[in-house]
Structures are given as structure tokens and as C-alpha cells.
Scaffold this active site. Structure first.
Site, PDB file in Angstrom:
ATOM      1  CG  ASP A   1       2.934 -29.160  64.001  1.00 38.11           C
ATOM      2  OD1 ASP A   1       3.842 -29.849  64.232  1.00 38.11           O
ATOM      3  OD2 ASP A   1       2.463 -28.411  63.097  1.00 38.11           O
TER       4      ASP A   1
ATOM      5  CG  HIS B   1       4.883 -28.865  55.954  1.00 39.37           C
ATOM      6  ND1 HIS B   1       5.976 -29.121  56.892  1.00 39.37           N
ATOM      7  CD2 HIS B   1       5.341 -29.628  54.669  1.00 39.37           C
ATOM      8  CE1 HIS B   1       6.775 -29.910  56.429  1.00 39.37           C
ATOM      9  NE2 HIS B   1       6.374 -30.298  55.031  1.00 39.37           N
TER      10      HIS B   1
ATOM     11  CG  ASP C   1       1.976 -31.271  60.081  1.00 41.30           C
ATOM     12  OD1 ASP C   1       1.212 -31.652  59.413  1.00 41.30           O
ATOM     13  OD2 ASP C   1       2.754 -30.686  60.157  1.00 41.30           O
TER      14      ASP C   1
END
Length: 579
Positions: free
Chosen positions: A25, A165, A170
Site C-alpha cells: 500500500d 490510511h 492498510d
């Protein structure tokens, strides 16, 4: 068609349990044009167990907008002392080496990684990629989850961490989502990476289930036919329809692609749904497979073959046998003593060549049957100098015949006079900046040159009663017998065979071929062109030839030569009666 009771390991693909996944991510600055990476988080997983984690902030060397800072919690002060992407990227590439990259909305993350590699001079790794968002859209129903956002899926699968976030958190949540999705598809027969990739691309279960059709096919060159068989009715027999014909160097591998996401043509998806089976014909050589494909398409006209569906539909330019011959566009070659030039795939190309001849030679353009003894009134073209007017007796039969011979030579022997005849006009148009008109003439000459090349490739082979040629393939030789432009026989000389002996037996069993009316070959035009392609390859050896396989020296001019002759001027003779 019979299939083996158990598929081989090649059919099974790569088991999901044997793979290592790098779930990644990225967090970015969020700018539309100057978006840059601020954090990379990744988790390496194998067999359901975490084997490594990667996390680092990245100095984007730009300001982080306040809205992004509130959303991610990453501020400009936090990344001020962080390493740059140039320092971080090599470590991440080493961490992800040899894995399957997984991301939620993978095109976003992989797009950043690709641009980073390109910008910093690293080759972009060809990772297999899985997108958990795309998988969720296919696997989960709308009444299960309202959308496929990572937070929604994390709640649905009750992940051990809650996405916030931040890159590593994540990525950890995405690991649990991936495992949850894999659990769901396991009951649907998805056990390999290839299956999962196909599933994410929405390959229908019906199409995917038919991949067993490829299991028993040979891994050799040949032709495959998708067929649909209808059961017999009370008053008739069962009907078999050929839906599609194709060829391949590896029949098994090629047919298998029709049941995977790599086949994206809509009509092929429909064809697979309609088909009831696949039939194959093994060929000795790739050229034999090419030719057999064309012949089967011509014989069956399969509804799903777009190219070559009507191989006999050709157009020719004909110099008629009238007292005062003219040019005519016809659809077939006949044994009538006329001269034919072509073939053309489109009528527009034939019209371009006819107009190219009219640009350079004052040949009559009317279709009226003229008599040498009964003159008639001339048309406007004669007044414009575009026709030598044999109709009103301005030129006699013998004088007109000289012009016709020059036209015949320009089409079939030497293209230079056709170019010379328009060079002055072309130069004048360019000098007057009338570029559109000059381009029209250049296009016509270019069409003449391309068609002349096709004409001589086909007609030169059609004129040869027999050519025996060989080309090395691996440890052996592919041997072909070509008669009047038709493939009459094929053979293969293995590593321990004597090629000459194989060639003699191949000739002895070759098909008897009768010549077609010149300049036609004894096969379809496309077949002869495929044979010419093979003969023109490097390494082809002519073992025996009967007749002459040759082209006139100046019969074919390429584009650059055409323009050079037309604009630079050259010493080719001007045609008689040129206007």
C-alpha cells in the site's frame, strides 16, 4: 473428444498455497499532476503466515496538502528527515522480488511503482498482480457489501487491524481481506494463480470450465477447429458446424488461451459459449499449418473468422483485347488472352492504379466499342490532352498498339515509364504548392508499386512447375514441395535423417497440380503469399527448381524510389503519345 481422467500439473497452473505474496500500500501527496509517494508499507505472506514487513516514510520533496495530512496523519515535518524515493526504491524492489504483488485498487499502486522505476532508471519487475478490489467486485454480492472500499471489506471480513490510511496498517488489513476472498473462491474451483487472475477479470464460469478441452491436445504445430454439433432430428442426421479455424505452433497452449482472461475479443467469448468441442489436425510444419488454415476457412467460411473469410474475392485490372484496348476492373481472371494485373483486396486500390496509368498515358477511358474504319466524335478528354483519341482517327491501330504495349510493360515489366510520365506534372504541382493534388498522384504511384510487388510474388511462383525447398528448424529440416504456387507436400528431416532422401520421398507423394490461367497460381492468393513469405526467409535452401522463379529488374519500385524518379528526374524513356 476424449479427455484424460486427471489433468496434468501444467493444466493445474501454480497453486495458490505455493506462492509468496507481497501485499503493498502507498500513501501519496494527492496532487493531480505532482502526486508523489510519502509512505510505503508492505507485508510478505506465504502459506497464510506473515514472513516479513516493510515500512518507511518517503520524503516527496514537496509540500503535503493540509487535507492529505489530516486524512493520513502524515505531515511535511514528519517526512522532512525521511529518505528519498531514490534511497527507498531499491530496498523495496529487493523485498518484493519473486513475489505476487497484491494491492487494493492495484493499478493505483503499481502505476506509482512503474513510474518510480522509469524515473530512477530501474527495470520495472514483471510481477504477477492481484487486485483485491477487482476480486471483491466479482466474488461478493451487493447485499453482502454496499461497496468494495478497503474499510468496508475490512469490516466484512473482521480483519485484525482497522485500515487508517497509513501504508503498513492498510497493507495488513489487505492481507486479511485477501485471505477472506481466497476462502470464498476455493469452493468455486479456484486453486491456482491463473484461476484467480481469470476470476478477477470476470471470465465466465461456463467459459472457464471448458479449459479441459485443451487438456488432451498435442503440443505441436497444427490447426484447430471450434465446432458446434447439433443432435440428430427425427428426419435427419446430426449437423456439424465449424465456428472458427485457427493455427498455432503449440495447439494445446493456444486453445487453452480461449478459456482464460487473455482472450479479450467479444466474438470469441460468444464463440466459446456456442461451441461443443475442439478438433485438431496435426501438421508436419508451420507452413503446412498456415496453408491448411486458409484452405479450411475457404471450405467452411466459419462465421467467427473475420480475416480470410472470402479468400477468392479479388479484383484485377485488365487490359482488354479490343481493337483499341482499354483498362477494365474485373473480379476474376479468364483464359481470354487478355493481360491481368493485381490482385487487389479493395476496388479503391484498383481504381488508384487505373488512374495512375491515366495520369501517365493517354489511353482511352471510354467503354464504347470502337472501329478502326468508322470514326466517331472525340470526347472532352481528347481536347484536354488526356486521351490520344483513337475514336476520331487521330491515331491509327498500330500507333495505339505501341501505347498499349507501353502500358502493359509499365504494369508488368518496368514501372519506371509510368513514373517518368507524371514526373513533370508532379514537379509542377509541388512548385505551385498544390500539395494535395501531388499527394493524390503519389498515393496512386505507391499503390502501383505495392501491387506490382504482390503481382510478381504470386505470378513468379505460379509460373514454376516445381520448387523443392528446405529450411533448418532446430536439429532438423522442414521440406516443402511447391507446384505452380500451391503447397503440394511437406516433410520433416530429423537430426539423423538424410534431407535429400526425405525430399525425394516428399516429392514422390506430392499432390499433382495443374496450372491455373496466368497470372493466377494453382492455389488461393493468400496461400501463395504465405509460401512466398516462407521462401523469402533467411536460411531457406532451394534443393530443386523447375522453371524460373524471377522478377523483372525494374518491375517493383519502393516508395522512396518512386518519389525519387518522379521528382528527381531519371533517364527512363518517355511513353509514346504522352500528353
Amino acid at each position: 473428444m476424449t479427455t484424460p481422467a486427471q489433468a496434468s500439473f501444467d493444466d493445474l497452473g501454480t497453486p495458490l498455497s505455493d506462492l509468496t505474496y507481497c501485499v503493498v500500500d502507498l500513501e501519496t501527496t494527492g496532487g493531480a499532476e505532482t502526486d508523489r509517494i510519502t509512505e510505503i508499507g508492505a507485508v510478505k505472506v506465504r502459506g497464510g503466515e506473515v514472513v516479513g514487513e516493510f515500512q518507511t516514510l518517503v520524503n516527496p520533496r514537496t509540500h503535503i496538502p493540509p487535507l492529505i495530512a489530516v486524512l493520513t496523519g502524515i505531515t511535511s515535518s514528519m517526512v522532512a528527515a525521511a529518505p528519498t524515493l531514490r534511497e527507498v526504491l531499491p530496498a523495496f524492489l529487493a523485498f518484493a522480488h519473486g513475489t505476487v504483488v497484491v494491492a487494493h485498487n492495484a493499478p493505483f499502486d503499481t502505476g506509482f511503482l512503474r513510474r518510480a522505476c522509469e524515473g530512477l532508471g530501474y527495470p520495472y519487475p514483471r510481477w504477477p498482480v492481484l487486485d483485491t478490489a477487482a476480486l471483491a467486485r466479482v466474488i461478493l454480492l451487493r447485499d453482502e457489501v454496499p461497496n468494495c472500499k478497503l474499510g468496508t471489506l475490512a469490516r466484512h471480513f473482521r480483519t485484525t487491524v482497522t485500515p487508517n490510511h497509513r501504508a503498513l496498517t492498510d497493507a495488513q488489513a489487505t492481507v486479511d481481506v485477501l485471505h477472506g476472498l481466497m476462502e470464498r473462491v476455493g469452493n468455486l474451483g479456484v486453486h491456482t494463480l491463473e484461476d484467480l487472475q481469470e476470476f478477477s477479470r470476470q471470465v465466465s464460469p461456463q467459459r472457464r470450465s471448458r479449459r479441459t478441452w485443451a487438456a488432451g491436445l498435442p503440443e505441436t504445430a497444427g490447426v484447430y477447429l471450434f465446432v458446434a454439433e447439433q443432435p440428430a432430428t427425427a428426419d435427419g442426421e446430426a449437423q456439424r458446424h465449424v465456428l472458427y479455424v485457427g493455427k498455432s505452433k503449440n495447439l494445446r497452449a493456444r486453445v487453452r488461451t480461449y478459456f482464460t482472461a487473455s482472450e479479450k475479443r467479444r466474438r470469441m467469448d460468444e464463440m466459446v459459449r456456442v461451441a461443443t468441442g475442439v478438433e485438431t489436425i496435426v501438421c508436419d510444419t508451420q507452413l503446412q499449418a498456415d496453408v491448411l488454415e486458409l484452405r479450411l476457412i475457404a471450405a467452411h467460411a466459419p462465421r467467427y473468422n473475420r480475416r480470410s473469410k472470402f479468400p477468392d474475392r479479388q479484383t484485377w485490372v485488365k487490359i482488354t483485347t479490343d481493337v483499341f484496348p482499354r483498362l477494365s476492373i474485373v473480379g476474376a481472371v479468364k483464359e481470354d488472352g487478355a493481360t491481368y494485373f493485381g490482385p487487389f483486396a479493395r476496388r479503391q486500390a484498383a481504381e488508384d492504379v487505373v488512374l495512375a496509368v491515366y495520369d501517365g498515358f493517354p489511353l482511352r477511358q471510354c467503354t464504347t466499342r470502337l472501329s478502326p474504319t468508322r470514326p466517331t466524335n472525340a470526347c472532352a478528354l481528347a481536347a484536354m490532352g488526356r486521351c490520344c483519341a483513337p475514336c476520331d482517327g487521330s491515331v491509327g491501330r498500330e500507333e495505339y498498339a505501341v501505347l498499349v504495349e507501353q502500358v502493359r510493360a509499365a504494369l508488368c515489366t518496368d514501372a519506371r515509364p509510368a513514373v517518368s510520365a507524371v514526373s513533370a506534372r508532379l514537379t509542377r504541382l509541388v512548385g505551385e504548392h498544390r500539395y494535395e493534388e501531388a499527394e493524390t498522384i503519389r498515393r496512386r504511384l505507391d499503390t502501383l508499386g505495392r501491387t506490382a510487388r504482390r503481382f510478381h510474388r504470386v505470378s513468379s511462383l505460379a509460373a514454376c512447375p516445381e520448387i523443392v525447398a528446405a529450411r533448418r528448424e532446430g536439429a532438423g529440416w522442414d521440406i516443402h514441395v511447391i507446384r505452380h504456387g500451391r503447397l503440394a507436400s511437406s516433410g520433416v528431416a530429423g537430426a539423423y535423417d538424410v534431407p535429400q532422401a526425405v525430399a525425394r520421398s516428399t516429392v514422390a507423394t506430392a499432390e499433382t497440380v495443374r496450372p491455373a490461367p496466368a497470372p493466377l497460381p494453382a492455389a488461393g492468393i493468400e496461400e501463395t503469399e504465405r509460401i512466398a513469405d516462407w521462401l523469402e526467409q533467411p536460411g531457406v535452401r532451394i534443393m530443386h527448381i523447375e522453371g524460373e522463379w524471377a522478377w523483372p529488374l525494374h518491375a517493383v519500385l519502393d516508395h522512396e524510389t518512386l518519389v525519387q524518379h518522379a521528382l528527381g528526374g531519371q533517364a527512363a524513356p518517355q511513353p509514346a503519345l504522352a500528353g
